[in-house]
Scaffold this motif. Structure first.
Motif, PDB file in Angstrom:
ATOM      1  N   LEU A 254       1.077  -1.218   0.114  1.00  0.00           N
ATOM      2  CA  LEU A 254       0.048   0.098   0.019  1.00  0.00           C
ATOM      3  C   LEU A 254       0.999   1.423   0.164  1.00  0.00           C
ATOM      4  N   LEU A 255       1.933   1.246   0.822  1.00  0.00           N
ATOM      5  CA  LEU A 255       2.808   2.401   1.014  1.00  0.00           C
ATOM      6  C   LEU A 255       3.577   2.645  -0.444  1.00  0.00           C
ATOM      7  N   ALA A 256       4.136   1.450  -1.012  1.00  0.00           N
ATOM      8  CA  ALA A 256       4.585   1.579  -2.247  1.00  0.00           C
ATOM      9  C   ALA A 256       3.656   2.030  -3.571  1.00  0.00           C
ATOM     10  N   TRP A 257       2.313   1.558  -3.170  1.00  0.00           N
ATOM     11  CA  TRP A 257       1.384   2.284  -4.281  1.00  0.00           C
ATOM     12  C   TRP A 257       1.379   3.685  -4.276  1.00  0.00           C
ATOM     13  N   ALA A 258       1.107   4.210  -2.856  1.00  0.00           N
ATOM     14  CA  ALA A 258       1.091   5.577  -2.851  1.00  0.00           C
ATOM     15  C   ALA A 258       2.260   6.570  -3.470  1.00  0.00           C
ATOM     16  N   ARG A 259       3.365   5.776  -3.256  1.00  0.00           N
ATOM     17  CA  ARG A 259       4.472   6.285  -3.813  1.00  0.00           C
ATOM     18  C   ARG A 259       4.520   6.543  -5.445  1.00  0.00           C
ATOM     19  N   GLU A 260       4.235   5.194  -5.864  1.00  0.00           N
ATOM     20  CA  GLU A 260       4.148   5.040  -7.222  1.00  0.00           C
ATOM     21  C   GLU A 260       3.090   5.682  -8.033  1.00  0.00           C
ATOM     22  N   ARG A 261       1.973   5.935  -7.100  1.00  0.00           N
ATOM     23  CA  ARG A 261       0.673   6.631  -7.810  1.00  0.00           C
ATOM     24  C   ARG A 261       0.885   8.094  -7.419  1.00  0.00           C
ATOM     25  N   ASP A 262       1.855   8.733  -6.624  1.00  0.00           N
ATOM     26  CA  ASP A 262       1.701  10.084  -6.140  1.00  0.00           C
ATOM     27  C   ASP A 262       0.437  10.150  -5.340  1.00  0.00           C
ATOM     28  N   GLY A 263      -0.048   9.197  -4.704  1.00  0.00           N
ATOM     29  CA  GLY A 263      -1.223   9.399  -3.946  1.00  0.00           C
ATOM     30  C   GLY A 263      -1.185   9.558  -2.516  1.00  0.00           C
ATOM     31  N   TRP A 264      -2.550   9.549  -1.946  1.00  0.00           N
ATOM     32  CA  TRP A 264      -2.696   9.707  -0.832  1.00  0.00           C
ATOM     33  C   TRP A 264      -3.307   8.587   0.035  1.00  0.00           C
ATOM     34  N   ILE A 265      -2.965   8.495   1.150  1.00  0.00           N
ATOM     35  CA  ILE A 265      -3.721   7.354   2.116  1.00  0.00           C
ATOM     36  C   ILE A 265      -4.257   8.055   3.339  1.00  0.00           C
TER      37      ILE A 265
END
Ligand code: PLP
Length: 466
Positions: free
Chosen positions: A260-271
């Motif tokens: 999930l943390l990797a997704w946020a980094r790759e996606r330039d996203g927010w959790i």
């Protein structure tokens, strides 16, 4: 605008004058602007005020009397009826309350209101009231008073491993306001969608929709949120309950946390991490720390007093990534002028003095014994069920054997005056999930747990025989 009654009509409108007047009065009655029992001006007075023929007003009044909005009392004029059903602006975040109370209420989100430490709160409140300066009673900073933000930054680090400076903490009216602020801020950043867990909090999904953002349900399995499925949605923000997934109670596995943390980094996203019951971890051994610890630049951590103390305080907090903070502060400053200073000071005082820790130790042990009693009662009365999610929080999730008619069990329990929710109510998409029951024990006395589970066990047996 009429002199005796704040209504007006538009002569240029295509809507007939009688209908306009009727609608205007009706909406004021429904909105409780015109209170039950309020006296209306006479038809002659109102007609004069509005420059209308008296027959228009008489017809509007008569229609409203026929519809039950007004009463005509001979000799004392026309009044707003006293018999209108009670209307409340129900928040989608709240589970609907039944009209008459069941014997046992196992809904989740029902905190144990009687465990509120009244004396400790009173002592803390009195102390701050005695000491607060004149200036301290002025408008507070919108993000919260320094005393509480300092205390919270320390407490969250100590108890939940949250990495936040006081300057990243924002005080809110519970997570409800936090979520509204986040939804607004994300939209200002150009995001139109927010991924949510499925099953999840159906009230939150509705609330998110109402704020103008599209919730995208993402499946949850026994390891928590399915991050690969999240990535497929294309969303750039997600709302999760990693410590104790709502409602299944599963903990996000270490591998999924990494994903999930990797997704946020790759996606330039927010959790958005909703840590609604993170303080209540009962078992020794591994206790999940806040996901926020893994990436304070991308995770917004949210906590609340709704479970720790009571929902009525309407007090919550966010630890916000520094990059997002200025925007959220701007959004907040357009919404209100900050949270109640005295409540903030009293809560800060409870933390500073150690009273909150003491209270938590006390209620944690009380909830642990209820959790144990519930597990034993499920084994006794519902031996076919598999109970999960009971390491933490104030509810457990009981999986019923495949093929069980979940709705029949829920109805059978209600006939025995036990209010319990089935798992389907929390599913948003896809085929129906396994039959399940959400067993909230936060507000049940120990004696009630056996009694309620016995009734549910009977309802289950009855459903199996049908
Ligand atoms: C999943 C979840 N998140 C958050 C909250 C808390 O919301 P609030 O702080 O607005 O009372 C609750 C209810 O207690 C909840 O069930």
């Amino acid at each position: 605008m009429a002199w005796h009654l704040s209504v007006q009509v538009d002569r240029d409108s295509a809507v007939p004058l009688t209908a306009q007047l009727q609608n205007a009065i009706k909406s004021r009655v429904e909105d409780r602007v015109l209170h039950p029992g309020a006296r209306l001006p006479s038809s002659r007075q109102l007609a004069q005020d509005l420059g209308l023929s008296r027959s228009v007003v008489v017809e509007a009044y008569e229609q409203l009397i026929a519809e039950g909005y007004l009463d005509a009392v001979r000799g004392s004029g026309t009044h707003v009826t006293r018999k209108l059903p009670e209307q409340t602006a129900a928040s989608p975040l709240l589970d609907a309350r039944p009209a008459s109370g069941p014997r046992w209420d196992l809904r989740v989100g029902i905190a144990n209101l009687s465990s509120f430490p009244r004396q400790e709160w009173l002592n803390s409140y009195t102390k701050v009231l005695q000491n607060v300066s004149r200036e301290g009673m002025d408008y507070p900073p919108v993000a919260g008073i320094a005393e509480l933000r300092n205390e919270l930054a320390g407490y969250l680090g100590r108890v939940r491993s949250v990495r936040a400076e006081p300057a990243q903490v924002m005080i809110t009216a519970g997570f409800a306001q936090g979520l509204a602020l986040l939804s607004d801020s994300l939209q200002r950043l150009g995001l139109r969608e927010l991924a949510i867990e499925d099953p999840g909090h159906s009230g939150q999904r509705r609330f998110i929709l109402d704020t103008g953002i599209t919730p995208l349900p993402v499946p949850v399995d026994e390891e928590g949120l399915d991050v690969a499925a999240l990535a497929r949605t294309g969303a750039r923000a997600v709302l999760v309950t990693p410590a104790h997934q709502f409602p299944t109670g599963v903990m996000l596995s270490p591998e999924r946390r990494r994903q999930l943390l990797a997704w946020a980094r790759e996606r330039d996203g927010w959790i958005i991490e909703d840590d609604y019951d993170g303080e209540f971890w009962f078992d020794h051994g591994v206790r999940p720390t806040a996901l926020q610890e893994g990436d304070p630049e991308r995770v917004v951590y949210a906590g609340t007093t709704s479970k720790v103390l009571v929902p009525g305080l309407r007090l919550g907090w966010l630890a916000i990534p520094p990059k997002l903070y200025p925007l959220m502060e701007r959004v907040r400053s357009r919404q209100d002028q900050g949270s109640d200073t005295l409540t903030q000071l009293a809560f800060a005082e409870m933390m500073r003095s150690g009273l909150l820790d003491r209270h938590l130790r006390r209620v944690r042990s009380r909830y642990r014994s209820r959790r144990d009693a519930l597990a034993a009662a499920v084994r006794e009365s519902l031996p076919d069920a598999r109970i999960c999610g009971c390491a933490a929080g104030l509810h457990s999730y009981a999986l019923l054997p495949p093929g069980t008619d979940e709705a029949a069990v829920v109805h059978g329990a209600l006939r025995r005056s036990v209010l319990v929710r089935g798992g389907q109510q929390f599913r948003f998409r896809g085929p129906p999930g396994p039959p399940a029951l959400l067993l909230g024990y936060g507000s049940l006395p120990l004696t009630g747990i056996n009694d309620a589970m016995a009734a549910i066990g009977e309802a289950y047996e009855e459903a199996r025989q049908d």
